[in-house]
Design an enzyme around this catalytic site. Structure first.
Site, PDB file in Angstrom:
ATOM      1  N   ASP A  56       6.400 -24.886  -8.407  1.00  0.00           N
ATOM      2  CA  ASP A  56       7.416 -25.630  -9.146  1.00  0.00           C
ATOM      3  C   ASP A  56       6.756 -26.861  -9.772  1.00  0.00           C
ATOM      4  OD1 ASP A  56       9.659 -27.451  -9.666  1.00  0.00           O
ATOM      5  OD2 ASP A  56      10.836 -25.920  -8.630  1.00  0.00           O
ATOM      6  N   TYR A 143      19.029 -31.523 -20.834  1.00  0.00           N
ATOM      7  CA  TYR A 143      17.964 -30.805 -21.543  1.00  0.00           C
ATOM      8  C   TYR A 143      17.415 -31.657 -22.686  1.00  0.00           C
ATOM      9  CZ  TYR A 143      15.699 -26.916 -24.044  1.00  0.00           C
ATOM     10  OH  TYR A 143      14.800 -26.083 -24.687  1.00  0.00           O
TER      11      TYR A 143
HETATM   12  P1  NAD Z   1      12.735 -19.198 -20.270  1.00  0.00           P
HETATM   13  O1  NAD Z   1      13.877 -19.733 -19.479  1.00  0.00           O
HETATM   14  O2  NAD Z   1      12.626 -17.731 -20.457  1.00  0.00           O
HETATM   15  O3  NAD Z   1      11.346 -19.688 -19.675  1.00  0.00           O
HETATM   16  C1  NAD Z   1      11.185 -20.848 -18.908  1.00  0.00           C
HETATM   17  C2  NAD Z   1      10.224 -20.534 -17.781  1.00  0.00           C
HETATM   18  O4  NAD Z   1      10.003 -21.726 -17.013  1.00  0.00           O
HETATM   19  C3  NAD Z   1      10.777 -19.484 -16.808  1.00  0.00           C
HETATM   20  O5  NAD Z   1       9.778 -18.560 -16.486  1.00  0.00           O
HETATM   21  C4  NAD Z   1      11.183 -20.320 -15.596  1.00  0.00           C
HETATM   22  O6  NAD Z   1      11.170 -19.576 -14.399  1.00  0.00           O
HETATM   23  C5  NAD Z   1      10.148 -21.417 -15.635  1.00  0.00           C
HETATM   24  N1  NAD Z   1      10.568 -22.632 -14.947  1.00  0.00           N
HETATM   25  C6  NAD Z   1      11.756 -23.280 -15.066  1.00  0.00           C
HETATM   26  N2  NAD Z   1      11.771 -24.367 -14.269  1.00  0.00           N
HETATM   27  C7  NAD Z   1      10.560 -24.396 -13.641  1.00  0.00           C
HETATM   28  C8  NAD Z   1       9.976 -25.273 -12.700  1.00  0.00           C
HETATM   29  N3  NAD Z   1      10.642 -26.341 -12.226  1.00  0.00           N
HETATM   30  N4  NAD Z   1       8.726 -25.005 -12.253  1.00  0.00           N
HETATM   31  C9  NAD Z   1       8.040 -23.923 -12.704  1.00  0.00           C
HETATM   32  N5  NAD Z   1       8.545 -23.062 -13.604  1.00  0.00           N
HETATM   33  C10 NAD Z   1       9.799 -23.299 -14.073  1.00  0.00           C
HETATM   34  O7  NAD Z   1      12.800 -19.942 -21.678  1.00  0.00           O
HETATM   35  P2  NAD Z   1      11.880 -19.787 -22.973  1.00  0.00           P
HETATM   36  O8  NAD Z   1      12.771 -19.481 -24.099  1.00  0.00           O
HETATM   37  O9  NAD Z   1      10.724 -18.931 -22.700  1.00  0.00           O
HETATM   38  O10 NAD Z   1      11.407 -21.293 -23.162  1.00  0.00           O
HETATM   39  C11 NAD Z   1      10.096 -21.720 -22.841  1.00  0.00           C
HETATM   40  C12 NAD Z   1       9.934 -23.179 -23.229  1.00  0.00           C
HETATM   41  O11 NAD Z   1      10.156 -23.327 -24.632  1.00  0.00           O
HETATM   42  C13 NAD Z   1      10.922 -24.113 -22.523  1.00  0.00           C
HETATM   43  O12 NAD Z   1      10.264 -25.318 -22.220  1.00  0.00           O
HETATM   44  C14 NAD Z   1      11.970 -24.344 -23.581  1.00  0.00           C
HETATM   45  O13 NAD Z   1      12.615 -25.592 -23.417  1.00  0.00           O
HETATM   46  C15 NAD Z   1      11.161 -24.293 -24.854  1.00  0.00           C
HETATM   47  N6  NAD Z   1      12.007 -23.932 -26.008  1.00  0.00           N
HETATM   48  C16 NAD Z   1      12.407 -22.635 -26.199  1.00  0.00           C
HETATM   49  C17 NAD Z   1      13.225 -22.327 -27.281  1.00  0.00           C
HETATM   50  C18 NAD Z   1      13.663 -20.920 -27.587  1.00  0.00           C
HETATM   51  O14 NAD Z   1      14.432 -20.736 -28.531  1.00  0.00           O
HETATM   52  N7  NAD Z   1      13.248 -19.896 -26.882  1.00  0.00           N
HETATM   53  C19 NAD Z   1      13.644 -23.344 -28.144  1.00  0.00           C
HETATM   54  C20 NAD Z   1      13.241 -24.643 -27.902  1.00  0.00           C
HETATM   55  C21 NAD Z   1      12.405 -24.922 -26.837  1.00  0.00           C
END
Ligand code: NAD
Ligand code: UDP
Length: 311
Positions: A56, A143
């Site tokens: 984590d 967020y």
């Molecule tokens: P997702 O939820 O699929 O991936 C997030 C990952 O982080 C997951 O594998 C989760 O298990 C892990 N995670 C969460 N909290 C954690 C912690 N405390 N310790 C370790 N691991 C942890 O989301 P995503 O769409 O793949 O997003 C990835 C990143 O990109 C994020 O930071 C998100 O904010 C950013 N983002 C994504 C989008 C989008 O449209 N997909 C848009 C803006 C920003």
């Protein structure tokens, strides 16, 4: 290079792991599996250059690495609102721990920031110079403000400790490996239509988003991370802007079946419009998206049909 990817088992992280392994790098994938899944990276587990660590990011971590991509954070509103205090901790502590590791090792560190730093924008489309319109006490603040604070930390570590940073602002991205119950609009509509359920539009469906296919986004990540001098923030997204009603109609037309549209209340602070100004990415990274929503939806529908057929 040896590269650490936090959140590497998530939607975007798993695509990034795959891409960087394919380029011959050694990958350490760190994840607590809150919204990540082993099935996203199961096909990589036998690769000797891929290492999976359950951890984590709110707790410190130490590895000898050359680059760090910090992606750990739930991205879908229902997931990040499930435990909002934990979401703030993940963004803020995760940034501090990633930056601390970068400071110690000299690794370049990349932050997955978001268009949510612009909040419900008064400027349209949104350039990087826009400072945003975020409600600091609303239900999206855990967020939005967590990500804004992470950006602050990145720039302060850069100014104070000369840490080598890269910051990307990601606009709504979709594609294979989103969770079927992720809660974001593209996966919701596709899963609902495949299951013959009605598509849930929140509000009147006039709000807009600009949807980027995952492969285009990952290309933008790599270009920014490996740019010699540009640290960001840089918007990466697809400027093609659609209302949620238009998206629902596209999905219904592609999938067919008995589904109709049903309207549910609009959640608090839901941004009315969003479109990236990608002039900076075009000029400096020579990047622009190449996959239309039409093509990307087909690939995503194909993924969810297979996934749901196995369930
Ligand atoms: P997702 O939820 O699929 O991936 C997030 C990952 O982080 C997951 O594998 C989760 O298990 C892990 N995670 C969460 N909290 C954690 C912690 N405390 N310790 C370790 N691991 C942890 O989301 P995503 O769409 O793949 O997003 C990835 C990143 O990109 C994020 O930071 C998100 O904010 C950013 N983002 C994504 C989008 C989008 O449209 N997909 C848009 C803006 C920003
Ligand atoms: N939305 C919707 N139906 C759903 C899920 C989301 O109409 O089943 C709307 C949501 O209110 C928002 C837009 O779609 O206006 C994008 O939502 P998402 O959660 O995908 O991303 P974000 O709001 O974080 O940009």
């Amino acid at each position: 290079m040896r590269i650490l990817i936090t959140g590497g088992a998530g939607f975007l992280g798993s695509h990034l792991c795959e891409r960087l392994l394919g380029e011959g790098h050694e990958i350490i994938c760190l994840d607590n599996f809150f919204t990540g899944r082993k099935r996203n990276i199961a096909h990589l587990l036998n690769n000797p250059y891929f290492e999976l660590v359950r951890h984590d990011v709110t707790e410190p971590f130490k590895f000898e690495v050359d680059q760090i991509y910090n992606l750990a954070c739930p991205a879908s509103p229902p997931h990040y609102q499930h435990n909002p205090i934990k979401t703030v901790k993940t963004s803020v502590m995760g940034a501090i721990h990633s930056l601390g590791l970068a400071k110690r090792t000299g690794a370049r560190v990349f932050q997955a920031s978001t268009s949510e730093v612009y909040g419900d924008p008064n400027v349209h489309p949104q350039p990087e110079s826009y400072h945003g319109n975020v409600n600091p006490i609303g239900i999206r603040a855990c967020y939005d403000e967590g990500k804004r604070c992470a950006e602050t930390l990145f720039f302060d570590y850069h100014r104070q400790n000369q840490v080598d940073i890269r910051v990307v602002r990601i606009f709504n991205t979709y594609g294979p490996r989103m969770l079927p119950d992720d809660g974001r609009v593209v996966s919701n509509f596709i899963v609902q239509a495949i299951q013959g359920k009605d598509l849930t539009i929140y509000g009147d469906g006039s709000q807009t988003r600009s949807f980027c296919y995952v492969d285009d986004l990952i290309e933008g990540f790599i270009r920014l991370m490996n740019h010699p001098t540009l640290i960001g923030p840089v918007n990466i997204g697809n400027p093609g802007e659609f209302t949620m009603l238009e998206l629902a109609e596209m999905v219904l037309e592609k999938i067919g079946g008995p589904s109709k549209i049903t309207y549910l209340p609009l959640p608090g602070d839901d941004p009315k419009q969003r479109q990236p100004d990608i002039s900076l990415a075009k000029a400096e990274l020579h990047w622009q998206p190449s996959i239309s929503l039409d093509q990307g939806l087909d690939a995503t529908i194909h993924y969810f049909r297979n996934l749901l057929a196995q369930a």
